[in-house]
Design a protein around this motif. Structure first.
Motif, PDB file in Angstrom:
ATOM      1  N   UNK A  71       0.768  -1.240   0.000  1.00  0.00           N
ATOM      2  CA  UNK A  71       0.000   0.000   0.000  1.00  0.00           C
ATOM      3  C   UNK A  71       0.800   1.293   0.000  1.00  0.00           C
ATOM      4  N   UNK A  72       2.079   1.247  -0.319  1.00  0.00           N
ATOM      5  CA  UNK A  72       2.834   2.487  -0.519  1.00  0.00           C
ATOM      6  C   UNK A  72       3.607   2.995   0.676  1.00  0.00           C
ATOM      7  N   UNK A  73       3.576   2.273   1.777  1.00  0.00           N
ATOM      8  CA  UNK A  73       4.273   2.796   2.951  1.00  0.00           C
ATOM      9  C   UNK A  73       5.784   2.636   2.843  1.00  0.00           C
ATOM     10  N   UNK A  74       6.235   1.560   2.185  1.00  0.00           N
ATOM     11  CA  UNK A  74       7.681   1.293   2.152  1.00  0.00           C
ATOM     12  C   UNK A  74       8.440   2.416   1.455  1.00  0.00           C
ATOM     13  N   UNK A  75       7.898   2.947   0.355  1.00  0.00           N
ATOM     14  CA  UNK A  75       8.589   4.023  -0.380  1.00  0.00           C
ATOM     15  C   UNK A  75       8.818   5.234   0.528  1.00  0.00           C
ATOM     16  N   UNK A  76       7.818   5.564   1.334  1.00  0.00           N
ATOM     17  CA  UNK A  76       7.933   6.738   2.213  1.00  0.00           C
ATOM     18  C   UNK A  76       8.944   6.507   3.333  1.00  0.00           C
ATOM     19  N   UNK A  77       8.958   5.263   3.852  1.00  0.00           N
ATOM     20  CA  UNK A  77       9.919   4.956   4.914  1.00  0.00           C
ATOM     21  C   UNK A  77      11.347   4.980   4.368  1.00  0.00           C
ATOM     22  N   UNK A  78      11.534   4.467   3.153  1.00  0.00           N
ATOM     23  CA  UNK A  78      12.867   4.470   2.539  1.00  0.00           C
ATOM     24  C   UNK A  78      13.309   5.916   2.300  1.00  0.00           C
ATOM     25  N   UNK A  79      12.389   6.733   1.822  1.00  0.00           N
ATOM     26  CA  UNK A  79      12.705   8.135   1.546  1.00  0.00           C
ATOM     27  C   UNK A  79      13.125   8.852   2.836  1.00  0.00           C
ATOM     28  N   UNK A  80      12.416   8.563   3.921  1.00  0.00           N
ATOM     29  CA  UNK A  80      12.756   9.176   5.212  1.00  0.00           C
ATOM     30  C   UNK A  80      14.133   8.678   5.691  1.00  0.00           C
ATOM     31  N   UNK A  81      14.365   7.364   5.569  1.00  0.00           N
ATOM     32  CA  UNK A  81      15.665   6.806   5.983  1.00  0.00           C
ATOM     33  C   UNK A  81      16.793   7.419   5.163  1.00  0.00           C
ATOM     34  N   UNK A  82      16.547   7.640   3.869  1.00  0.00           N
ATOM     35  CA  UNK A  82      17.580   8.222   2.989  1.00  0.00           C
ATOM     36  C   UNK A  82      17.965   9.615   3.460  1.00  0.00           C
ATOM     37  N   UNK A  83      16.964  10.370   3.921  1.00  0.00           N
ATOM     38  CA  UNK A  83      17.264  11.732   4.374  1.00  0.00           C
ATOM     39  C   UNK A  83      18.068  11.716   5.680  1.00  0.00           C
ATOM     40  N   UNK A 205      19.853  16.268   2.263  1.00  0.00           N
ATOM     41  CA  UNK A 205      18.828  17.089   1.600  1.00  0.00           C
ATOM     42  C   UNK A 205      18.432  18.341   2.390  1.00  0.00           C
ATOM     43  N   UNK A 206      18.930  18.500   3.593  1.00  0.00           N
ATOM     44  CA  UNK A 206      18.549  19.658   4.419  1.00  0.00           C
ATOM     45  C   UNK A 206      17.475  19.279   5.426  1.00  0.00           C
ATOM     46  N   UNK A 211      12.301  16.880   7.586  1.00  0.00           N
ATOM     47  CA  UNK A 211      11.022  17.051   8.291  1.00  0.00           C
ATOM     48  C   UNK A 211       9.855  16.698   7.376  1.00  0.00           C
ATOM     49  N   UNK A 212       9.937  17.122   6.099  1.00  0.00           N
ATOM     50  CA  UNK A 212       8.852  16.836   5.157  1.00  0.00           C
ATOM     51  C   UNK A 212       8.682  15.319   4.978  1.00  0.00           C
ATOM     52  N   UNK A 213       9.825  14.625   4.828  1.00  0.00           N
ATOM     53  CA  UNK A 213       9.762  13.172   4.634  1.00  0.00           C
ATOM     54  C   UNK A 213       9.294  12.460   5.906  1.00  0.00           C
ATOM     55  N   UNK A 214       9.649  13.024   7.057  1.00  0.00           N
ATOM     56  CA  UNK A 214       9.191  12.431   8.325  1.00  0.00           C
ATOM     57  C   UNK A 214       7.663  12.494   8.402  1.00  0.00           C
ATOM     58  N   UNK A 219       2.627   8.207   9.358  1.00  0.00           N
ATOM     59  CA  UNK A 219       1.524   7.257   9.587  1.00  0.00           C
ATOM     60  C   UNK A 219       2.009   5.821   9.741  1.00  0.00           C
ATOM     61  N   UNK A 220       3.024   5.441   8.975  1.00  0.00           N
ATOM     62  CA  UNK A 220       3.565   4.089   9.099  1.00  0.00           C
ATOM     63  C   UNK A 220       4.265   3.894  10.428  1.00  0.00           C
ATOM     64  N   UNK A 221       5.075   4.877  10.805  1.00  0.00           N
ATOM     65  CA  UNK A 221       5.820   4.764  12.064  1.00  0.00           C
ATOM     66  C   UNK A 221       4.877   4.783  13.270  1.00  0.00           C
ATOM     67  N   UNK A 222       3.783   5.530  13.124  1.00  0.00           N
ATOM     68  CA  UNK A 222       2.814   5.610  14.228  1.00  0.00           C
ATOM     69  C   UNK A 222       2.162   4.263  14.528  1.00  0.00           C
TER      70      UNK A 222
END
Lengths: 427, 170
Positions: A71-83, A205-206, A211-214, A219-222
């Motif tokens: 359902x798309x959560x993994x991409x967001x978690x990877x993006x956050x980890x990358x930052x 990325x700054x 913060x934006x990626x977090x 929702x996944x981390x919660x």
């Protein structure tokens, strides 16, 4: 003689390729016939094994994990980890490890983790010049972290195999420090190999982007926090928590991320039904086997036999780990937990090992089996995603394997690493 | 020329029926899984929002869990997805492998048939007694074991009788 028949028939059936669940029932049936009991005993034990309410959480957590996986959560978690860690040496390797910690907490399944994180990270790593076997080995070893963090259904399986007497909340808490240790050990390993192989890092990325990626990944981390705090605080039972996880996963993937099409839902629910049914069938089949173990006083005999070899808690635990490592090489995680817990847990308890500590050691050891040939289901999935043969993957797996073994050894030698957090949260 | 499923129409039909049965079994297991989620979610809602914890949710969830287990396991037999230690078997020469696979499938037919018999016996013996907290006969809990066991036996039998060239993987 009955014990010899029980184990002999089980071993013989497994070797000739009879699936584990059928081998367990076959061995139990042969033993019951030898003893002269009515075969209905096997039926009643199997039905009782399938009728335990504590097992309801397992299919639900698997269902929630499948929904999150697709359902798309993994991409967001990877993006956050990358930052967060992309700028470290071996950047994408570090991202891979940290993403596995995050996604493991969402799915609780090593296979789901390597499919979700490895499926995204391995092709990216290969495109950026990392060797395929390195990318595969980072992914499969990092996926083991998923076994230790809530909502790992393997910990629930251990609790159920122990007769439901071990608190799931304690097990969930006990896995967290070893999971963090394994994450750090693997990130250190990635850094060492990256330095030797000349792999670089990604840019930072700054803080605004972090913060934006977090926010996007929150929702996944919660979900992890919801499950863990809910069970730990005694607000929800494990079963209630699992059903909340399913509803939450449906809401996040369907309404928030809008990734839950009918096809995705069907894939998730049939995939979960398939996985859950196979695990539950082994549990039900193992019930009569476990009952016979107790009836024939096998755990008592095992304690006596091991007492004659050693009398130290640590030596016994190391001996059990060695046996589990060998068994884990041939047997998949769920059957290993279900078959070994009724035999090994009484031994561990007899020598003063805390059952929660033993549970974490058992899951870690059996998890290492998942990346060991010839069975190693996570190894096979990772190699398939990386489009390499298992032999090629094995060429560079050793540093990661040793890192996992090193953390396992630490957890064995220092029970506080697993027991401190459950104790601290209780008091 | 060696006979295969394509050249033996009756084998093809049996295989197609088995495939269809396995697919429907998995769909039934999937529906039951959604049912468990729905029942347990209602339990949470009733307990925390309505402050009235229903007693029927647990036995119904167990009945649904048995349905997931047995029908998913039957599908797993057809798709050969069960946990096992197969690498030794695959390393043997083809004639030995065929024999071992036949023995393995025979064991699965036997276990499936026994589960069906035991499940049916338990179903019939307990049908007149209600489950505590829900208007369902106790026998209903054992019905999935009986039906799933029968399906396991039939699907294993189909694999056992299937033409060796189709049934034995290289």
């Amino acid at each position: 003689m009955a014990v010899a028949i029980l184990f002999g028939v089980l071993g013989a059936l497994l070797v000739i390729g009879v699936p584990v669940a059928f081998s367990l029932l076959g061995a139990a049936l042969a033993t019951v016939l030898y003893i002269g009991m009515p075969t209905m005993v096997v039926a009643l034990q199997t039905a009782a094994g399938a009728g335990s309410a504590s097992l309801i959480a397992i299919p639900l957590f698997i269902f929630a994990g499948e929904l999150m996986l697709r359902g798309g959560i993994s991409d967001r978690l990877i993006s956050f980890a990358a930052s967060l860690v992309g700028r470290l040496r071996g950047g994408l390797g570090q991202v891979n490890v940290l993403s596995s910690l995050f996604f493991g907490g969402v799915s609780g399944s090593a296979i789901a983790d390597v499919s979700a994180v490895g499926g995204t990270m391995i092709p990216q790593m290969v495109n950026r010049g990392y060797s395929r076997d390195f990318a595969v080995n980072v992914s499969i070893s990092a996926a083991l972290v998923a076994l230790l963090v809530p909502p790992s259904h393997n910990l629930i399986l251990f609790s159920a195999s122990a007769g439901g007497s071990i608190s799931i909340a304690d097990l969930f808490a006990a896995g967290i420090v070893p999971a963090l240790l394994m994450t750090v050990a693997l990130m250190f390993t990635v850094r060492m190999i990256a330095a030797r192989s000349g792999y670089g890092s990604e840019g930072f990325p700054g803080f605004a982007e972090v913060a934006r990626r977090l926010v996007s990944a929150l929702p996944g981390l919660l979900l992890v926090a919801l499950i863990f705090i809910g069970i730990r605080a005694g607000v929800f039972t494990a079963i209630e928590s699992a059903s909340i996880a399913v509803c939450y996963a449906l809401l996040v993937t369907g309404l928030l991320y809008r990734k839950l099409s009918r096809a995705v839902f069907m894939h998730a629910v049939t995939g979960a039904a398939r996985t859950a049914s196979l695990i539950l069938f082994v549990i039900a089949s193992a019930a009569s086997f476990g009952w016979l173990l107790a009836y024939l006083q096998v755990p008592g005999a095992a304690v006596e036999a091991l007492t004659s070899i050693a009398d130290s808690k640590i030596v016994i635990l190391l001996l059990l780990v060695a046996i589990l490592l060998v068994l884990g090489t041939f047997m998949d995680l769920a059957p290993l937990i279900i078959i070994c817990t009724p035999v090994f847990l009484p031994v561990a308890k007899a020598f003063g090992v805390d059952p929660v500590h033993f549970g974490i050691v058992l899951i870690m050891t059996a998890g290492i089996g998942l990346i060991t040939p010839p069975v190693g289901s996570v190894l096979f999935v990772g190699a398939a995603i990386g489009k390499i043969g298992v032999t090629q993957a094995l060429r560079s797996i050793w540093p990661f394997y040793l890192a996992c073994l090193g953390v396992l050894l630490l957890v064995v030698l220092f029970p506080q690493l697993s027991l401190w957090l459950p104790y601290a949260l209780k008091h | 020329m060696t006979a295969t499923a394509a050249t033996l129409p009756h084998v093809g039909v049996t295989q197609r029926v088995a495939e269809r049965a396995a697919t429907w079994a998995l769909l039934l297991a999937a529906v039951a899984l959604v049912g468990i989620a729905a029942v347990q979610s209602w339990q949470v809602f009733a307990r925390y929002v309505l402050n009235d914890s229903p007693s029927w949710t647990e036995p119904v969830a167990i009945l649904l869990m048995n349905t997931v287990m047995m029908f998913g396991a039957a599908c797993g037999v057809h798709r050969e997805a069960h946990f096992g230690f197969f690498i030794g078997v695959h390393a043997t020469p083809r004639p030995v492998r065929m024999t071992l696979l036949a023995v393995s499938r025979l064991v699965q037919v036997g276990v499936g048939a026994l589960l069906a018999l035991w499940g049916m016996k338990l179903t019939l013996e307990t049908w007149d007694f209600p489950i505590a907290g829900v208007a369902l006969p106790q026998g209903a809990s054992y019905l999935p074991i009986a039906l799933g066991g029968a399906l396991i036996a039939l699907l294993s039998l189909e694999l056992l009788l299937r033409a060796p060239d189709v049934a034995v993987p290289e």
